[in-house]
Motif scaffolding. Sequence first.
Motif, PDB file in Angstrom:
ATOM      1  N   THR A  46       0.884  -1.390  -0.052  1.00 18.09           N
ATOM      2  CA  THR A  46       0.239   0.007  -0.198  1.00 18.09           C
ATOM      3  C   THR A  46       0.808   1.240   0.024  1.00 18.09           C
ATOM      4  OG1 THR A  46      -0.232   0.081   2.422  1.00 18.09           O
ATOM      5  CG2 THR A  46      -1.785  -1.299   1.240  1.00 18.09           C
ATOM      6  N   ARG A  47       0.308   2.440  -0.283  1.00 22.09           N
ATOM      7  CA  ARG A  47       1.068   3.805  -0.488  1.00 22.09           C
ATOM      8  C   ARG A  47       1.402   4.104   0.850  1.00 22.09           C
ATOM      9  NH1 ARG A  47      -0.698   6.536  -5.185  1.00 22.09           N
ATOM     10  NH2 ARG A  47      -0.455   8.560  -4.118  1.00 22.09           N
ATOM     11  N   GLY A  48       0.685   3.809   1.876  1.00 24.02           N
ATOM     12  CA  GLY A  48       0.944   3.954   3.333  1.00 24.02           C
ATOM     13  C   GLY A  48       2.328   3.277   3.909  1.00 24.02           C
ATOM     14  N   GLU A  49       2.133   2.115   3.393  1.00 28.46           N
ATOM     15  CA  GLU A  49       3.204   1.032   3.962  1.00 28.46           C
ATOM     16  C   GLU A  49       4.470   1.289   3.108  1.00 28.46           C
ATOM     17  OE1 GLU A  49       0.800  -3.112   4.659  1.00 28.46           O
ATOM     18  OE2 GLU A  49       1.539  -2.578   2.506  1.00 28.46           O
ATOM     19  N   PHE A  50       4.397   1.896   2.062  1.00 28.23           N
ATOM     20  CA  PHE A  50       5.887   2.192   1.292  1.00 28.23           C
ATOM     21  C   PHE A  50       6.207   3.404   1.576  1.00 28.23           C
ATOM     22  CE2 PHE A  50       8.455   3.043  -2.432  1.00 28.23           C
ATOM     23  CZ  PHE A  50       9.138   1.671  -2.426  1.00 28.23           C
ATOM     24  N   ALA A  51       5.264   4.528   2.101  1.00 30.61           N
ATOM     25  CA  ALA A  51       5.671   5.599   2.858  1.00 30.61           C
ATOM     26  C   ALA A  51       6.645   5.380   4.088  1.00 30.61           C
ATOM     27  CB  ALA A  51       4.518   6.481   3.034  1.00 30.61           C
ATOM     28  N   LEU A  52       6.402   4.560   4.762  1.00 33.05           N
ATOM     29  CA  LEU A  52       7.246   4.164   5.946  1.00 33.05           C
ATOM     30  C   LEU A  52       8.406   3.683   5.592  1.00 33.05           C
ATOM     31  CD1 LEU A  52       4.425   2.519   8.274  1.00 33.05           C
ATOM     32  CD2 LEU A  52       5.633   4.770   8.598  1.00 33.05           C
TER      33      LEU A  52
END
Length: 133
Positions: free
Chosen positions: A80-86
């Motif tokens: 997900t976009r949020g996971e990849f941001a982390l």
Amino acid sequence: MNQITDRTAEEVQEAARSVVLAVADHITATNPTDALEHANLLVCVGAEAYLLADRSYNGKGQAISKVAMALVPELTEGTTRGEFALILRRAVPRADWGDDADERVIPVFPHPRTEPVPDERPTVPVQPTEVNG
């Protein structure tokens, strides 16, 4: 007009870090639960480099986006976009942190502090009174 040769490698590296962190901010804010596509990641990096290069995609923006993409870890399908941001935030080395970046800043106390029990009130010593006789 500045040319890419006018920028040092250190400046380009710092600009690339800024681009990757800006991409992390963007994908966190925009549909963080959706899966991130590789093409969208490329567009985000290019767009952030374009903005950082004063909306010019001359040699400066291209160099920054190339270095930024080298900092970006491989994207696995379904992330997900949020996971990849982390993942992006963890992958970007911080220029202003030294080798002691993982050391504790706040000291640890060896034991918990003791607080007075609310029912126990300190007593005030009473002065003896003199009786005149």
